[in-house]
Write a protein that holds these residues in place. Structure first.
Motif, mmCIF file in Angstrom:
data_model
loop_
_atom_site.group_PDB
_atom_site.id
_atom_site.type_symbol
_atom_site.label_atom_id
_atom_site.label_comp_id
_atom_site.label_asym_id
_atom_site.label_seq_id
_atom_site.Cartn_x
_atom_site.Cartn_y
_atom_site.Cartn_z
ATOM 1 N N ALA A 125 0.839 -1.207 0.000
ATOM 2 C CA ALA A 125 0.000 0.000 0.000
ATOM 3 C C ALA A 125 0.873 1.256 0.000
ATOM 4 O O ALA A 125 0.599 2.225 -0.710
ATOM 5 C CB ALA A 125 -0.924 -0.004 1.216
ATOM 6 N N HIS A 126 1.944 1.235 0.808
ATOM 7 C CA HIS A 126 2.864 2.363 0.817
ATOM 8 C C HIS A 126 3.603 2.494 -0.520
ATOM 9 O O HIS A 126 3.787 3.610 -1.016
ATOM 10 C CB HIS A 126 3.880 2.204 1.957
ATOM 11 N N HIS A 145 4.383 5.854 -5.404
ATOM 12 C CA HIS A 145 4.338 6.081 -6.849
ATOM 13 C C HIS A 145 3.393 7.239 -7.171
ATOM 14 O O HIS A 145 3.709 8.097 -8.011
ATOM 15 C CB HIS A 145 3.888 4.809 -7.571
ATOM 16 N N ARG A 146 2.237 7.279 -6.498
ATOM 17 C CA ARG A 146 1.285 8.366 -6.741
ATOM 18 C C ARG A 146 1.852 9.708 -6.288
ATOM 19 O O ARG A 146 1.665 10.736 -6.957
ATOM 20 C CB ARG A 146 -0.039 8.075 -6.035
ATOM 21 N N ARG A 191 2.459 12.827 -8.786
ATOM 22 C CA ARG A 191 1.780 14.099 -8.567
ATOM 23 C C ARG A 191 2.766 15.255 -8.417
ATOM 24 O O ARG A 191 2.476 16.389 -8.814
ATOM 25 C CB ARG A 191 0.895 14.015 -7.322
ATOM 26 N N CYS A 192 3.923 14.980 -7.858
ATOM 27 C CA CYS A 192 4.941 16.016 -7.680
ATOM 28 C C CYS A 192 5.659 16.340 -8.985
ATOM 29 O O CYS A 192 6.426 17.318 -9.048
ATOM 30 C CB CYS A 192 5.963 15.592 -6.632
ATOM 31 N N TYR A 205 12.341 5.826 -9.850
ATOM 32 C CA TYR A 205 12.386 4.385 -10.044
ATOM 33 C C TYR A 205 12.319 3.725 -8.669
ATOM 34 O O TYR A 205 13.026 4.137 -7.736
ATOM 35 C CB TYR A 205 13.679 3.959 -10.732
ATOM 36 N N ALA A 206 11.482 2.721 -8.538
ATOM 37 C CA ALA A 206 11.425 1.929 -7.309
ATOM 38 C C ALA A 206 12.353 0.739 -7.483
ATOM 39 O O ALA A 206 12.174 -0.073 -8.387
ATOM 40 C CB ALA A 206 9.998 1.455 -7.041
ATOM 41 N N VAL A 207 13.366 0.627 -6.629
ATOM 42 C CA VAL A 207 14.387 -0.402 -6.790
ATOM 43 C C VAL A 207 14.640 -1.098 -5.463
ATOM 44 O O VAL A 207 14.455 -0.527 -4.389
ATOM 45 C CB VAL A 207 15.706 0.201 -7.318
#
Length: 550
Positions: free
Chosen positions: A172-173, A178-179, A183-184, A189-191
């Motif tokens: 959930a986090h 990512h959101r 939005r910013c 990249y999520a690694v």
């Protein structure tokens, strides 16, 4: 709302600080968003604080959307809590002299302390967060807002009854992050990443590519791989091996203490040598880390492979363990544990002979020494992707967020227990999730600027419109400002007594999404000039319609 520049603090500068290397450092100072108080200590001006608060609000909304509850915990924390978790000795902690207190670097201990009030599985899951100042005893502050000694972080903590619940909180986090970054208006990249001093079974880093930063993002040209350099796996080129030997052969190498000198002396490929680096564990045991001669050791990977803390061995410890000076060390005949990089599994390499001034040719793992293999090298330019063989790209990046599966490390240490449905008392299963709000600001500037200044994503811009009022058109400028305000825009009305060129330069430097210019032409045709700061597109628009511009 309309904000008059003549009544605002807008301390723009023509020149960047002499010590500034990062683009975000230069532009945020020049545009008047931040001012330095001391090394790693920054004040946000009213302009900068508006952007910071906008980023903070985006984070708050997405945390609330996943059911997190906002708190505010103190910065000053009893040191005893940190001793109970074994973290009081972290070098980056500020301790309060003559008091058994410290300045929190993060708040796992504090929120676990409060979680001891959770008594039953019926109260779980819970998710708590806050925005709070953190102190870090950073020895080398740099990059403006990137590497600092004080900063505001959003940190949240999940409390679940089991690993399944933790996984749901973690995902959930991850989705919320990512959101937030989308939005910013920043690319991230999520690694997979190392957990470091936080501990736990899994962690994901959110890296924003930039021209400055403490992290290196490794990606594949085919888009199927992304990782932080600390944990990235990669395929190096194959070595050019000399002729195979039936057994190791000694060769004199007096004064040869570097891989480069060794390879030149023997006229061999540096990749056909091995590099020995002894480490000492907390119990005094010396272990040998072994990588290919043309590689560098990644200490974070080594410590993960060891599953324990360790430091580079001293020269005295090396001589005691190996009977030789540094520069002549190798695995053959060493009685301790050897952790060898995966690249040393096959082939014969030149290694130190554990006799000062001597090396061994033809050293082969399995035949001449036993080792535990792991990926402990630092990937580098020229390596290939482990998934598809594609070329890898290495980019400097800013870590803007990091999420961790903590498990029961903190609840075990601090006694945060609950009574489960089966009547047994169990430790709460925890997660920890951080975002550096100021780093969002820095990353946005690093990714959105040109030679004239900042180009803010609208979500983070301190104001929506920079309205430049030129001499003689003040009344029309007021009308345009009111029209924009009624349409819901926050307007910075530049009504200062300055030349047009100075106003335009400040508008480009500050970088609001839209610049509206009201001048002599407006008096003639009732039109204003509207410029999109990001695209550079110019339009002439009727004053009465200026509020329709997006």
């Amino acid at each position: 709302m309309v904000f008059r520049a003549s009544q605002r603090f807008l301390p723009t500068l023509r020149d960047a600080p002499a010590d500034a290397d990062a683009v975000s450092h230069k532009l945020l100072v020049r545009a008047g968003f931040i001012r330095q108080v001391g090394a790693g200590l920054w004040t946000f001006t009213p302009l900068g604080w508006r952007s910071h608060r906008k980023a903070e609000q985006i984070v708050r909304e997405e945390m609330d959307a996943i059911g997190a509850q906002e708190w505010l915990a103190p910065v000053i924390t009893p040191a005893e809590l940190w001793r109970e978790t074994g973290r009081a000795g972290i070098a980056a902690l500020f301790h309060v002299r003559d008091r058994d207190l410290l300045l929190a670097l993060t708040h796992e201990e504090t929120f676990t302390f409060h979680a001891r009030e959770l008594q039953s599985y019926r109260q779980l899951p819970q998710c708590w967060y806050h925005f709070q100042t953190k102190g870090r005893d950073e020895p080398r502050p740099s990059g403006g807002l990137i590497r600092v000694r004080e900063f505001i972080m959003k940190d949240s903590y999940s409390f679940d009854r089991d690993e399944e619940g933790l996984d749901a909180s973690f995902r959930a986090h991850e989705q919320a992050y990512h959101r937030i970054f989308e939005r910013c208006g920043i690319e991230t990249y999520a690694v997979q990443a190392e957990s470091g001093v936080m501990g736990g079974s899994e962690s994901v880093d959110f890296l924003a590519p930039s021209g400055a930063g403490q992290n290196v993002l490794v990606t594949c040209e085919n888009g199927d791989f992304a990782a932080d350099l600390e944990v990235a796996r990669a395929l190096p080129r194959a070595p050019e091996f000399p002729e195979r030997l039936d057994q190791p052969t000694e060769i004199a190498t007096p004064g040869t203490t570097t891989i480069e000198a060794l390879a030149e002396l023997l006229a061999i490929d540096p990749a056909a040598t091995s590099k020995a680096m002894p480490y000492t564990k907390e119990d005094g045991t010396v272990v040998l880390a072994l990588v290919r001669g043309d590689d560098r050791l990644e200490e974070a990977k080594l410590l993960a492979a060891l599953g324990a803390s360790a430091r580079p061995a001293t020269e005295d410890e090396i001589r005691t363990a190996f009977g030789a000076d540094p520069g002549s060390l190798g695995p053959v005949g060493f009685g301790g544990e050897v952790i060898a990089d995966d690249t040393l599994r096959e082939g014969q390499f030149v290694a130190g002979a554990n006799r000062t001034g001597w090396h061994l040719r033809g050293v082969e793992a399995g035949r001449d020494f036993e080792a535990r293999f792991a990926d402990i090298r630092v990937p580098r330019e020229g390596d290939r992707c482990v998934k598809c063989g594609g070329a890898l790209t290495f980019r400097t990046a800013i870590e803007v967020g990091h999420i961790f599966k903590l498990g029961t490390r903190y609840s075990d240490a601090l006694g945060a227990m609950f009574l489960d449905e089966d009547g047994r008392e169990k430790p709460i299963v925890m997660g920890s999730y951080g975002i550096g709000v100021a780093r969002i600001i820095a990353a946005a500037v690093e990714q959105n600027h040109d030679e004239l200044g900042i180009r803010w994503p609208r979500a983070l811009a301190p104001y929506d419109v920079h309205l430049v009022a030129l001499a003689g058109a003040e009344t029309q400028a007021e009308e345009a400002a009111d029209e924009l305000s009624r349409a819901g825009f926050d307007v910075l009305l530049d009504d200062r007594d300055l030349r047009a060129g100075e106003k335009f330069a400040d508008a480009d430097l500050i970088g609001l999404p839209l610049r509206v210019t009201v001048g002599k032409k407006t008096l003639e045709d009732g039109m204003v000039d509207v410029r999109n700061r990001t695209t550079g597109e110019d339009r002439r628009v009727n004053v009465a319609e200026v509020g329709t511009q997006g």
